[in-house]
Motif scaffolding. Structure first.
Motif, PDB file in Angstrom:
ATOM      1  N   ASN A 142       0.820  -1.212   0.000  1.00 42.56           N
ATOM      2  CA  ASN A 142       0.000   0.000   0.000  1.00 42.56           C
ATOM      3  C   ASN A 142       0.851   1.258   0.000  1.00 42.56           C
ATOM      4  O   ASN A 142       0.489   2.274  -0.598  1.00 42.56           O
ATOM      5  CB  ASN A 142      -0.937   0.016   1.210  1.00 42.56           C
ATOM      6  N   SER A 143       2.009   1.194   0.655  1.00 43.54           N
ATOM      7  CA  SER A 143       2.883   2.366   0.723  1.00 43.54           C
ATOM      8  C   SER A 143       3.432   2.734  -0.651  1.00 43.54           C
ATOM      9  O   SER A 143       3.714   3.904  -0.926  1.00 43.54           O
ATOM     10  CB  SER A 143       4.035   2.118   1.702  1.00 43.54           C
ATOM     11  N   LEU A 144       3.579   1.743  -1.529  1.00 45.68           N
ATOM     12  CA  LEU A 144       4.097   2.005  -2.865  1.00 45.68           C
ATOM     13  C   LEU A 144       3.092   2.832  -3.678  1.00 45.68           C
ATOM     14  O   LEU A 144       3.479   3.752  -4.400  1.00 45.68           O
ATOM     15  CB  LEU A 144       4.402   0.692  -3.584  1.00 45.68           C
ATOM     16  N   TYR A 145       1.811   2.500  -3.528  1.00 50.03           N
ATOM     17  CA  TYR A 145       0.767   3.246  -4.239  1.00 50.03           C
ATOM     18  C   TYR A 145       0.730   4.694  -3.739  1.00 50.03           C
ATOM     19  O   TYR A 145       0.618   5.642  -4.519  1.00 50.03           O
ATOM     20  CB  TYR A 145      -0.579   2.565  -4.015  1.00 50.03           C
ATOM     21  N   VAL A 146       0.864   4.863  -2.432  1.00 52.37           N
ATOM     22  CA  VAL A 146       0.887   6.212  -1.862  1.00 52.37           C
ATOM     23  C   VAL A 146       2.053   7.001  -2.429  1.00 52.37           C
ATOM     24  O   VAL A 146       1.908   8.152  -2.857  1.00 52.37           O
ATOM     25  CB  VAL A 146       0.970   6.160  -0.324  1.00 52.37           C
ATOM     26  N   ARG A 147       3.240   6.384  -2.444  1.00 47.37           N
ATOM     27  CA  ARG A 147       4.439   7.077  -2.917  1.00 47.37           C
ATOM     28  C   ARG A 147       4.336   7.439  -4.395  1.00 47.37           C
ATOM     29  O   ARG A 147       4.887   8.463  -4.831  1.00 47.37           O
ATOM     30  CB  ARG A 147       5.677   6.208  -2.679  1.00 47.37           C
ATOM     31  N   LEU A 148       3.634   6.622  -5.177  1.00 45.31           N
ATOM     32  CA  LEU A 148       3.420   6.963  -6.577  1.00 45.31           C
ATOM     33  C   LEU A 148       2.727   8.322  -6.697  1.00 45.31           C
ATOM     34  O   LEU A 148       3.121   9.165  -7.511  1.00 45.31           O
ATOM     35  CB  LEU A 148       2.569   5.885  -7.260  1.00 45.31           C
ATOM     36  N   SER A 164       9.664  10.904  -9.497  1.00 46.65           N
ATOM     37  CA  SER A 164      10.691   9.898  -9.772  1.00 46.65           C
ATOM     38  C   SER A 164      10.109   8.502  -9.967  1.00 46.65           C
ATOM     39  O   SER A 164      10.698   7.666 -10.653  1.00 46.65           O
ATOM     40  CB  SER A 164      11.723   9.873  -8.638  1.00 46.65           C
ATOM     41  N   LEU A 165       8.945   8.241  -9.389  1.00 44.78           N
ATOM     42  CA  LEU A 165       8.319   6.916  -9.517  1.00 44.78           C
ATOM     43  C   LEU A 165       7.249   6.877 -10.601  1.00 44.78           C
ATOM     44  O   LEU A 165       6.819   5.805 -10.999  1.00 44.78           O
ATOM     45  CB  LEU A 165       7.704   6.502  -8.166  1.00 44.78           C
ATOM     46  N   SER A 166       6.831   8.019 -11.101  1.00 44.20           N
ATOM     47  CA  SER A 166       5.645   8.065 -11.961  1.00 44.20           C
ATOM     48  C   SER A 166       5.931   7.856 -13.439  1.00 44.20           C
ATOM     49  O   SER A 166       5.005   7.788 -14.241  1.00 44.20           O
ATOM     50  CB  SER A 166       4.917   9.397 -11.775  1.00 44.20           C
ATOM     51  N   THR A 167       7.192   7.743 -13.845  1.00 48.15           N
ATOM     52  CA  THR A 167       7.496   7.572 -15.260  1.00 48.15           C
ATOM     53  C   THR A 167       7.021   6.217 -15.776  1.00 48.15           C
ATOM     54  O   THR A 167       7.000   5.226 -15.041  1.00 48.15           O
ATOM     55  CB  THR A 167       9.005   7.700 -15.517  1.00 48.15           C
TER      56      THR A 167
END
Length: 344
Positions: A142-148, A164-167
């Protein structure tokens, strides 16, 4: 097999380096789908020359539909178990696909990795997270989705890493997820930037992901020669629609953490929107008025009030502190300083 989708539009000077990095991958089970999106230079001739020598290259010709349209065409044609996106002015290390395939298993939904910003005279590695592998599943997925959507907590110390994660590049996607859920790119003309929303849709279905710290992708970041050419008069309107689409997608999930992250993204977007204003050829007063309209808007005021400034380093604390108290002149002056550094 990995399907590598390469949108191509007027990139003749850079295309050979990109294609060389793909046809020479040490992992050979690839299909390289090159979507010629109405190029007017000799990009098509270069593609045809490479395709004659390498049967793994497939060329699709279409009238110009933009980056999103070209990628969507590639998605429709992808036959591999995995899908990658590579921009035609960028390139990858030749071991990239082999490294990724060795790490993924049948339950992996996403594998992503770091990149290098390539300037004319320097190469600067960029790290999304720390320099160690991370497996995302169960409690930390779940934390990965938040960070996106946006950095939160201690990660706010680096607002410059917002995207940095959204590319779309720098990732290995499971083709079945994209095709099963009909995930497509929305045009930049509508939302200002296409990659984030695609990933917001895709990450909905990600149960297991792998982060590899190796910088394998090379993102060409040419030195800026004319900042006024970067001005996008509809950017605030486009990003407002982008945020609305994200909100409409995540709200039914009943996850306050995602909505909070979206508030942070809206607040942090002041950097991009503000710099965009300074890129225009308008007078200083006209730029000030445009920035004031943004800062005083109800959506922005709400977002900036929720932004915890305690995590920020001093320079960003000053910038967002001025925005929080709607010091338009102060924010604009700081943006002008940023623009000066960008133009060097």
């Amino acid at each position: 097999m990995i399907s590598i989708i390469v949108p191509v539009y007027n990139v003749a000077p850079y295309l050979p380096q990109c294609l060389d990095s793909l046809v020479n991958q040490t992992y050979r089970d690839l299909e390289i789908i090159c979507v010629n999106d109405g190029s007017k230079d000799n990009s098509l001739e270069i593609l045809e020359e490479y395709a004659r020598k390498n049967k793994r290259i497939r060329i699709i010709n279409q009238s110009n539909q933009g980056l999103s349209g070209a990628r969507n065409t590639g998605i429709q044609q992808a036959q591999g178990e995995w899908t990658m996106f590579v921009d035609s002015d960028d390139w990858m290390d030749v071991q990239t696909c082999e490294i990724l395939i060795k790490e993924v298993v049948s339950s992996t939904d996403l594998c992503f990795f770091n990149y290098v910003r390539e300037f004319k005279k320097s190469s600067v590695p960029q790290f999304i997270f720390e320099k160690e592998r991370i497996d995302f599943k169960n409690e930390n997925i779940n934390s990965l989705y938040v960070r996106l959507i946006a950095p939160t907590g201690k990660e706010l110390a680096h607002p410059e890493k917002l995207d940095s994660l959204s590319t779309a590049w720098g990732k290995l996607y499971k083709t079945s997820i994209i095709q099963k859920h009909n995930i497509q790119f929305v045009s930049t003309k509508e939302i200002g930037t296409e990659d984030l929303l695609f990933n917001v849709y895709y990450f909905t279905w990600v149960k297991e992901a792998i982060y590899l710290p190796t910088p394998c992708y090379h993102y060409r970041k040419s030195n800026i020669t004319s900042l006024t050419k970067l001005y996008k008069p509809r950017l605030s309107e486009q990003w407002s629609l982008l945020f609305s689409k994200i909100e409409a997608w995540v709200t039914p999930m009943k996850r306050p953490d995602l909505l909070e992250a979206l508030q942070y993204r809206q607040a942090l977007s002041l950097i991009g929107q503000g710099l965009n204003i300074t890129f225009s050829e308008k007078s200083f007063q006209a730029q000030r008025n445009e920035l004031a309209h943004l800062i005083h808007s109800e959506k922005y005021k709400k977002a900036i009030q929720q932004l915890p400034l305690s995590y920020f380093p001093i320079h960003w604390k000053l910038f967002y502190g001025m925005a929080k108290y709607r010091n338009v002149w102060g924010v604009l002056c700081l943006l002008k300083i940023m623009k000066t550094f960008l133009s060097r």
